[in-house]
Design a protein around this motif. Structure first.
Motif, PDB file in Angstrom:
ATOM      1  N   ASN A   1      -2.973  -8.843  -2.779  1.00 25.26           N
ATOM      2  CA  ASN A   1      -3.226  -8.019  -3.969  1.00 25.26           C
ATOM      3  C   ASN A   1      -4.521  -7.225  -3.883  1.00 25.26           C
ATOM      4  O   ASN A   1      -5.154  -6.947  -4.901  1.00 25.26           O
ATOM      5  CB  ASN A   1      -3.224  -8.890  -5.236  1.00 25.26           C
ATOM      6  N   CYS A   2      -4.919  -6.896  -2.672  1.00 23.62           N
ATOM      7  CA  CYS A   2      -6.007  -5.936  -2.463  1.00 23.62           C
ATOM      8  C   CYS A   2      -5.363  -4.649  -1.941  1.00 23.62           C
ATOM      9  O   CYS A   2      -4.587  -4.705  -0.972  1.00 23.62           O
ATOM     10  CB  CYS A   2      -7.017  -6.462  -1.447  1.00 23.62           C
ATOM     11  N   PRO A   3      -5.645  -3.496  -2.529  1.00 23.79           N
ATOM     12  CA  PRO A   3      -4.946  -2.266  -2.111  1.00 23.79           C
ATOM     13  C   PRO A   3      -5.217  -1.873  -0.664  1.00 23.79           C
ATOM     14  O   PRO A   3      -4.301  -1.446   0.046  1.00 23.79           O
ATOM     15  CB  PRO A   3      -5.465  -1.208  -3.086  1.00 23.79           C
ATOM     16  N   LEU A   4      -6.463  -1.980  -0.197  1.00 23.53           N
ATOM     17  CA  LEU A   4      -6.824  -1.623   1.181  1.00 23.53           C
ATOM     18  C   LEU A   4      -6.150  -0.317   1.604  1.00 23.53           C
ATOM     19  O   LEU A   4      -5.557  -0.195   2.680  1.00 23.53           O
ATOM     20  CB  LEU A   4      -6.435  -2.755   2.144  1.00 23.53           C
TER      21      LEU A   4
ATOM     22  N   ASN B   1      -8.760  -8.451  -5.496  1.00 23.17           N
ATOM     23  CA  ASN B   1      -9.824  -7.507  -5.828  1.00 23.17           C
ATOM     24  C   ASN B   1      -9.186  -6.120  -5.826  1.00 23.17           C
ATOM     25  O   ASN B   1      -8.989  -5.511  -4.770  1.00 23.17           O
ATOM     26  CB  ASN B   1     -10.971  -7.595  -4.821  1.00 23.17           C
ATOM     27  N   MET B   2      -8.864  -5.612  -6.994  1.00 22.56           N
ATOM     28  CA  MET B   2      -8.027  -4.426  -7.114  1.00 22.56           C
ATOM     29  C   MET B   2      -8.740  -3.125  -6.762  1.00 22.56           C
ATOM     30  O   MET B   2      -8.101  -2.077  -6.658  1.00 22.56           O
ATOM     31  CB  MET B   2      -7.464  -4.335  -8.536  1.00 22.56           C
ATOM     32  N   ASN B   3     -10.063  -3.199  -6.553  1.00 24.78           N
ATOM     33  CA  ASN B   3     -10.817  -1.997  -6.172  1.00 24.78           C
ATOM     34  C   ASN B   3     -11.251  -2.019  -4.708  1.00 24.78           C
ATOM     35  O   ASN B   3     -12.049  -1.187  -4.286  1.00 24.78           O
ATOM     36  CB  ASN B   3     -12.054  -1.851  -7.070  1.00 24.78           C
ATOM     37  N   LEU B   4     -10.723  -2.956  -3.977  1.00 29.29           N
ATOM     38  CA  LEU B   4     -11.130  -3.101  -2.581  1.00 29.29           C
ATOM     39  C   LEU B   4     -10.162  -2.313  -1.688  1.00 29.29           C
ATOM     40  O   LEU B   4      -9.004  -2.676  -1.536  1.00 29.29           O
ATOM     41  CB  LEU B   4     -11.130  -4.581  -2.186  1.00 29.29           C
ATOM     42  N   HIS B   5     -10.672  -1.209  -1.107  1.00 30.14           N
ATOM     43  CA  HIS B   5      -9.810  -0.308  -0.332  1.00 30.14           C
ATOM     44  C   HIS B   5     -10.103  -0.340   1.166  1.00 30.14           C
ATOM     45  O   HIS B   5      -9.377   0.277   1.942  1.00 30.14           O
ATOM     46  CB  HIS B   5      -9.975   1.131  -0.850  1.00 30.14           C
TER      47      HIS B   5
END
Length: 674
Positions: free
Chosen positions: A641-644, A618-622
């Motif tokens: 592959n989650c930026p977090l 989820n590329m928008n999950l920070h």
């Protein structure tokens, strides 16, 4: 049926998908890492191929579609039995039935030992989600096995406690462990009718066996015998001879003297390249088991064995049956599965007492019309052949309770073929070339419990097609070309499991709520953009698979699915989840990777039974909510592959275990863990 079969999906390997998320254990409240038991995750069953430790229930000579164990040569099929032939105890029971002797007794004083049922192992890595309907499994489920394997590897890599199995080398015994002459002397003195020397590494029998003239049952299973001594011909009362799992390549011609007494002969799992000629002389035989050898030819003289009830050649190299097979008019069970048969003789129609005809895994291109004369058949196994059609005469086999033609080349069944089969409970049409469901009146499915027609080219379900299917509980139409469901979809009220995965569906009818008995619903890999609110009325639903669709939202009403334990949302377009998801009190597995999520609702902390959480890719999950630490049962989590970006980089790099520990240390709920 309480248990589910396991079968590969349309992507059988399930291994090399890109972006497979890392999966690591989550530490519990004591902040010690939870280490999976590797043996339970990936069980090794040394008895999987055992021929002796099976229960007597395995004896029915049914097609290997119906067992659950190991399948090793079908590429993408794993739900079949490894050994469809009868077990030793089953063979004994069968022989005694046919001889009129009570089970477990070889005579007045000697009881036949019953072998223990083999232990079975099952995958313990969570609910096999999309395999719920006839073993079908989605891409994400295939991925799961590889995630678990990576997890086990990561345990060792991270320096956490790992489990290693050290195998001790055990020297195989190569010499007999029993004094046969002494035993024979004792049995002679006792006038025993039973000789039981299984698993004793015996390479030969002494000639003194001829003195045991009272023997009726001889068990020599799992030894190292290559043949028998000629003196065995003196055992004139011998009725049952069990020789499976030896090294037998021949039998002495003197055994022909047993032609009036020997009724059961078990030669499974030996090294026979041909049927010993003496067997064709044993006219009293009722059960002949020759499965798991290397036999290529069945001689015409098989017709001499006119008293046979059961004949098994499973897993040999037989290319044809002689016309004289038709002389076996008492034959009830014939198992020719896993051979190289390309044709069945017309004379098979003379075997009118056949109740079980097992022919799967051959090269049959057609069936003779005479098969319609086998009106006593209750089981007919035809799967994995090359049939382009089945004869219309098959409709006369009205006692069939199951029709399984899986993995052939069939485009359509003869019109109305299923109509006269009033006992039909299961129809398997999977992996063929059907463009439409079988023709016939709706009442042809009146007693049907299971219909599997996955992996075909079916484009529609006619209106009213299942209107009389009052007992239909499992329907699998996965991997077809369905674009819509019929208007009377809401009348399928007996369904417990419904698999419509991998079709072209764009929407689900609002009246799906009428399917009140539904427990498993698979809609993966379609083009669905919206789930109706009425889905929340399916209060019995346990498994909901919506992965690989085009969903952007979930309705708040999902909170009413209080029995739901598995929810698959992978590979959709979800931006957020409804807060009501925290009300799914029974939820154990939640997969929502490969979406567009920008937040996880705080209410996720209410999921006290949640064991597995996948939010990878989820590329928008920070950020992750601190409430995640309240999921007391959480064991597996994937965040690949989650930026977090709102968490320290070194914490994210350390993986899920470290992330959970960080959230716990910085959460307002920290005191709950002190």
């Amino acid at each position: 049926m309480a248990s589910y079969h396991y079968q590969q999906s349309q992507d059988p390997g399930g291994a090399n998908f890109s972006g497979v998320p890392s999966v690591v254990p989550i530490p519990g409240n004591d902040q010690q890492p939870h280490v999976y038991n590797v043996a339970s995750q990936f069980p090794q069953n040394p008895n999987a191929y055992s021929r002796l430790n099976e229960s007597a229930e395995d004896y029915n000579y049914i097609d290997d579609d119906y067992e659950t164990s190991l399948e090793y040569d079908d590429g993408d099929e794993s739900r079949c039995s490894e050994d469809g032939a009868m077990s030793l105890s089953g063979a004994i029971a069968s022989g005694l039935d046919q001889l009129g002797t009570p089970h477990g007794s070889a005579g007045s004083n000697n009881s036949i030992p019953q072998s223990a049922g083999g232990a079975s192992s099952s995958f313990n890595g969570g609910v096999p989600v999309s395999s719920m309907i006839n073993g079908t499994r989605s891409r994400a489920e295939a991925n799961m096995k590889h995630r678990d394997k990576k997890q086990v590897k990561l345990i060792g890599m991270e320096g956490e406690k790992s489990t290693k199995t050290t195998r001790k080398t055990v020297k195989q015994k190569t010499s007999p462990t029993i004094d046969l002459p002494r035993l024979f002397s004792k049995l002679k003195e006792q006038k025993s009718n039973l000789l039981d020397v299984r698993k004793e590494h015996i390479a030969s029998l002494p000639s003194s066996i001829k003195e045991l003239t009272n023997l009726e049952t001889v068990l020599l299973v799992s030894n190292r015998l290559a043949t028998l001594p000629p003196e065995v011909s003196h055992l004139v009362k011998l009725r049952q001879l069990f020789l499976s799992e030896n090294l037998i390549v021949s039998l002495p011609p003197e055994m022909s003297k047993l032609s009036a007494s020997l009724a059961v002969l078990d030669l499974r799992h030996n090294r026979l390249k041909e049927v010993p000629n003496v067997i064709y002389c044993l006219a009293a035989l009722k059960t002949l088991l020759l499965s798991f050898n290397k036999i290529t030819v069945v001689d015409d003289t098989i017709g001499n064995l006119t008293n046979l009830y059961t004949l098994a050649f499973r897993e040999n190299h037989v290319t044809s049956l002689p016309n004289t097979i038709g002389k076996l008019t008492k034959l009830q069970n014939l198992d020719m599965s896993r051979n190289n048969l390309s044709v069945l003789p017309e004379e098979i129609g003379h075997c009118t007492h056949l109740t079980s005809l097992i022919l799967p895994h051959n090269q049959l291109e057609s069936l003779p019309a005479s098969v319609g004369k086998l009106t006593q058949l209750t089981r007919l196994g035809l799967k994995y052949n090359r049939l382009a059609e089945v004869p219309e005469s098959l409709s006369r086999c009205v006692l069939l309770d199951e029709v399984n033609i899986e993995n052939n080349l069939i485009v359509q069944l003869p019109d109305g073929m299923l109509q006269p089969m009033k006992h039909l409970s299961t129809v398997v049409l999977s992996r063929n070339a059907f463009e439409a469901l079988p023709n016939g009146k709706p009442d042809q499915y009146k007693l049907l419990a299971t219909l599997e027609a996955d992996r075909n080219k079916i484009t529609r379900i006619p209106f009213g097609y299942f209107s009389k299917a009052e007992n239909l509980s499992r329907l699998n139409l996965e991997n077809n070309q369905l674009k819509s469901l019929p208007l009377d979809f809401n009348t399928w009220r007996s369904l417990v499991e419904l698999n419509l995965g991998t079709n072209l569906l764009e929407k689900i009818p609002e009246d799906i709520s009428r399917l009140e008995k539904l427990e498993v619903l698979i809609l993966s890999n379609n083009q669905i953009k919206k789930i109706p609110k009425t889905l929340g009325d399916l209060y019995r639903l346990r498994v909901l698979d919506l992965e690989e669709n085009q969903l952007e939202t979930l309705p708040q009403e999902v909170e009413r699915l209080q029995n739901l334990h598995t929810l698959l949302l992978t590979s959709n377009r979800l931006v957020n989840l409804p807060r009501s998801i925290g009300n799914l009190a029974s939820l154990q597995k939640l997969m929502m990777g490969e979406n567009n999520l920008n937040a996880i609702p705080e209410e996720i902390g209410n999921l006290e039974r949640l064991e597995e959480l996948y939010i990878n890719d989820n590329m928008n999950l920070h950020w992750l909510p601190a409430e995640l630490t309240l999921c007391a049962s959480l064991q597996i989590m994937s965040i690949d592959n989650c930026p977090l970006s709102q968490l320290p980089e070194e914490i994210v790099f350390g993986g899920p275990s470290l992330v959970i520990q960080y959230l716990r240390m910085h959460s307002p709920y920290r005191s709950g863990y002190v």
